[in-house]
Structure formats: C-alpha cells, structure tokens
Design an enzyme around this catalytic site. Structure first.
Site, PDB file in Angstrom:
ATOM      1  N   GLY A  62       0.844  -1.192   0.000  1.00 52.87           N
ATOM      2  CA  GLY A  62       0.000   0.000   0.000  1.00 52.87           C
ATOM      3  C   GLY A  62       0.877   1.239   0.000  1.00 52.87           C
ATOM      4  CD  GLN A  67       3.479   5.776   2.515  1.00 55.05           C
ATOM      5  OE1 GLN A  67       2.420   5.237   2.181  1.00 55.05           O
ATOM      6  NE2 GLN A  67       4.497   5.099   3.009  1.00 55.05           N
ATOM      7  CB  CYS A 113       5.958   2.678   7.418  1.00 55.67           C
ATOM      8  SG  CYS A 113       5.322   4.103   6.509  1.00 55.67           S
ATOM      9  CG  LEU A 114       6.628   0.946   1.345  1.00 57.59           C
ATOM     10  CD1 LEU A 114       5.892   1.101   0.014  1.00 57.59           C
ATOM     11  CD2 LEU A 114       7.745  -0.076   1.227  1.00 57.59           C
ATOM     12  CG  HIS A 155       0.128   1.430   7.418  1.00 62.83           C
ATOM     13  ND1 HIS A 155       1.146   1.065   8.281  1.00 62.83           N
ATOM     14  CD2 HIS A 155       0.695   2.252   6.502  1.00 62.83           C
ATOM     15  CE1 HIS A 155       2.283   1.658   7.887  1.00 62.83           C
ATOM     16  NE2 HIS A 155       2.027   2.366   6.809  1.00 62.83           N
ATOM     17  CD  GLU A 156      -0.815   2.546   2.897  1.00 61.65           C
ATOM     18  OE1 GLU A 156      -0.556   3.750   2.747  1.00 61.65           O
ATOM     19  OE2 GLU A 156       0.071   1.691   3.058  1.00 61.65           O
ATOM     20  CG  HIS A 159       0.496   6.844   5.602  1.00 59.01           C
ATOM     21  ND1 HIS A 159       1.510   7.416   6.343  1.00 59.01           N
ATOM     22  CD2 HIS A 159       0.941   5.594   5.265  1.00 59.01           C
ATOM     23  CE1 HIS A 159       2.514   6.550   6.455  1.00 59.01           C
ATOM     24  NE2 HIS A 159       2.184   5.433   5.824  1.00 59.01           N
TER      25      HIS A 159
END
Length: 197
Positions: A62, A67, A113-114, A155-156, A159
């Site tokens: 995701g 991001q 997390c990326l 999670h997304e 964000h």
C-alpha cells in the site's frame, strides 16, 4: 478461491506510471491531515499511476499520496487477506470503520512502513476493517477484509490523516523500530525506489 490474480472489484490500478522517491517520516506532509481530493481528473490519474508504480517498485502492499510528497487524501493498495486472496484498489478521501464491542479483536503482528524502510515491529490493530471512499474516477468504493488487508487499510487511511504507525507504539517499541531502521538505512537512499535518470 485463492488465486495469484488480484481481486479488483473496482477496476485495476492505472498503469504506465513512473516510480517516485518515497517521502520519509519527519517530512511535514507525513504528519498532518492531507487535503481532500476534489478533482477526479487526468492529474489525479497520473499521480495514482505513479503511486502504483512506486508501491510495486518498493515491494509494498500500500502507498499513500503523502508518501510521494503529495498533499492529497488518496492511497493505492494491492494486498492479500488472511486467505491469500489479493484485493487491489484506489481510495480517495477514505473513512475507516472498525469492529466494536465483542466483535473487536486485536491482531498483534509485525508492521512496517515504506517511509521508514527496512524496519518492522509488532503493532496491535483490529483484525478486520472496512474502508469507504471514492475511486480514481470519483465512483463510490468499499473495501473490507481481514489479516494483512485489514492492517493495510488502517495503515494507509492513517497516512491520509497525518498518522504514522509509530504514533501508535509505546516508547520502547518506537526505540526498537528506530534501531532496526538505522541498521539498514544505507540500503535505502533518499531517491529509493525511483529509477536513476
């Protein structure tokens, strides 16, 4: 039915995008609520295609617009649920619904997390989630699931509201996460995963 072919109830992700550099924690856009999507146009479609390309280049499940440094409430995902079935989608202006009362069960599993690459730590989250919002063309969408998919949807959506998952951790777990990231930080240059020109 388990299949390697992603389940796409609202159409596949736009293709033809280019991977962008992933924005890191500490950048202001990562820590504030982003602007609502109001225009479902070619600019949004290009952004979403780039986000999808970035997510796949980084081996993620995701990715939210913040991001890649863009102040918009939209995320893309391609993520398996507890059975291994993949769901793929785009959600603009997401709202998440979580189980309450006796239906609420927490799943203690590793999360990463990326935007803080290479580091994982256990984070408790409800084991099911439902997200509503709008697709890339402005059509209403609904996604729900369990397992990693439930974690990803939460999670997304976080964000898009300026929350990173470290905000949900104890001080001790935050330190563990930071140490894990520092060990591998050299493997993830600030341009990662964008292609070199």
């Amino acid at each position: 039915m388990t299949s390697d072919v992603p389940h796409t109830p609202h159409g596949p992700l736009p293709e033809g995008g280019k991977p962008r550099a992933i924005t890191r924690w500490g950048t202001p856009v990562m820590h504030r609520r982003q602007a609502d999507v109001t225009a479902y146009d070619e600019e949004l479609r290009t952004l979403v295609a780039d986000m999808a390309a970035t997510m796949y280049a980084a081996d993620g499940v995701g990715l939210a617009a913040c991001q890649v440094g863009v102040d918009l409430r939209v995320f893309v995902f391609d993520c398996p649920d507890s059975t291994g079935d993949h769901t793929v989608g785009v959600v603009c202006n997401p709202t998440v619904s979580l189980p309450e009362g006796k239906d609420r069960k927490l799943d203690e599993a590793e999360e990463g997390c990326l935007s803080f690459p290479g580091a994982f730590v256990e984070c408790a989250r409800p084991d099911a989630a439902r997200v509503t919002g709008f697709g890339v063309d402005g059509e209403p969408v609904v996604f729900e699931g369990d397992g990693l998919l439930a974690r990803c949807l939460q999670h997304e959506t976080d964000h898009t509201l300026g929350t990173v998952f470290a905000d949900r951790l104890s001080t001790k777990a935050q330190k563990k996460l930071r140490k894990a990231h520092e060990k591998v930080a050299d493997k993830f240059p600030l341009t990662w995963p964008a292609e070199e020109d």
